[in-house]
Motif scaffolding. Sequence first.
Motif, mmCIF file in Angstrom:
data_model
loop_
_atom_site.group_PDB
_atom_site.id
_atom_site.type_symbol
_atom_site.label_atom_id
_atom_site.label_comp_id
_atom_site.label_asym_id
_atom_site.label_seq_id
_atom_site.Cartn_x
_atom_site.Cartn_y
_atom_site.Cartn_z
ATOM 1 N N ALA A 1 7.457 -27.762 -5.863
ATOM 2 C CA ALA A 1 8.045 -27.202 -7.082
ATOM 3 C C ALA A 1 7.336 -25.904 -7.473
ATOM 4 C CB ALA A 1 7.980 -28.215 -8.222
ATOM 5 N N THR B 1 8.494 -23.308 -5.132
ATOM 6 C CA THR B 1 9.889 -22.973 -5.427
ATOM 7 C C THR B 1 9.963 -22.029 -6.617
ATOM 8 O OG1 THR B 1 10.604 -25.122 -4.572
ATOM 9 C CG2 THR B 1 12.159 -23.935 -5.978
ATOM 10 N N ARG B 2 9.197 -22.317 -7.660
ATOM 11 C CA ARG B 2 9.190 -21.434 -8.839
ATOM 12 C C ARG B 2 8.642 -20.052 -8.482
ATOM 13 N NH1 ARG B 2 7.915 -26.539 -11.518
ATOM 14 N NH2 ARG B 2 9.685 -27.040 -12.856
ATOM 15 N N ARG C 1 18.177 -19.187 -11.905
ATOM 16 C CA ARG C 1 17.005 -19.879 -12.444
ATOM 17 C C ARG C 1 17.404 -21.221 -13.062
ATOM 18 N NH1 ARG C 1 11.838 -19.708 -13.383
ATOM 19 N NH2 ARG C 1 11.570 -17.611 -12.581
ATOM 20 N N GLU D 1 15.956 -24.679 -11.686
ATOM 21 C CA GLU D 1 15.095 -25.428 -12.619
ATOM 22 C C GLU D 1 15.686 -26.797 -12.950
ATOM 23 O OE1 GLU D 1 12.093 -25.021 -13.719
ATOM 24 O OE2 GLU D 1 11.687 -22.943 -13.166
ATOM 25 N N LEU E 1 14.435 -29.118 -10.333
ATOM 26 C CA LEU E 1 13.004 -29.396 -10.494
ATOM 27 C C LEU E 1 12.728 -30.254 -11.732
ATOM 28 C CD1 LEU E 1 11.566 -25.890 -9.539
ATOM 29 C CD2 LEU E 1 11.943 -27.880 -8.059
ATOM 30 N N ALA E 2 13.543 -30.084 -12.762
ATOM 31 C CA ALA E 2 13.349 -30.850 -14.000
ATOM 32 C C ALA E 2 13.627 -32.337 -13.805
ATOM 33 C CB ALA E 2 14.243 -30.283 -15.097
#
Length: 160
Positions: A120, A123-124, A140, A144, A147-148
């Motif tokens: 993660a 990835t960010r 984004r 996200e 990932l969240a």
Amino acid sequence: MFRSMAALQEAVGERLLVADQRTEAVRSVNRAFDRARQSIAQNLESVQQEMAAASMSIGDDPDAVSGLLLRIVSTHVPISQALAELRGLASQALNLLVRSAQLPDVDAVAQARKEFETVAARTREQLGIVEGLAKIDGLRGSVEAVLARAGSGNSLFAQR
């Protein structure tokens, strides 16, 4: 005997409920990933089409060839590579999330979560690189959202 049967039925009911919740969580993660994948794919295709169009126009003006090639190499190629890397990292994050639903014990889930956190972060970081190269609406948010899914209270990690 009736008490033990009732207790068994209750335990089976709870396990089925947990399995249903896990299945829905996997579906939710997959839907979020599909949106991210679609956004990445659309933008990657757009960049590749721009590169193809630019390279086809090389024959029109021989004097502009070096400038056109420089533009392709300095902008389009890095964006294309960054988007491809982002797609790979997002896929890796998804695989870790989905795999966590089948892991046998708490230690394995903890290890998967640790791996996920590393992926993660990468990835960010890659998302920041892509955004530095080109403005891409909705990218984004869609990445996200995938990932969240690991941080929510009903994430696949939390359910295990």
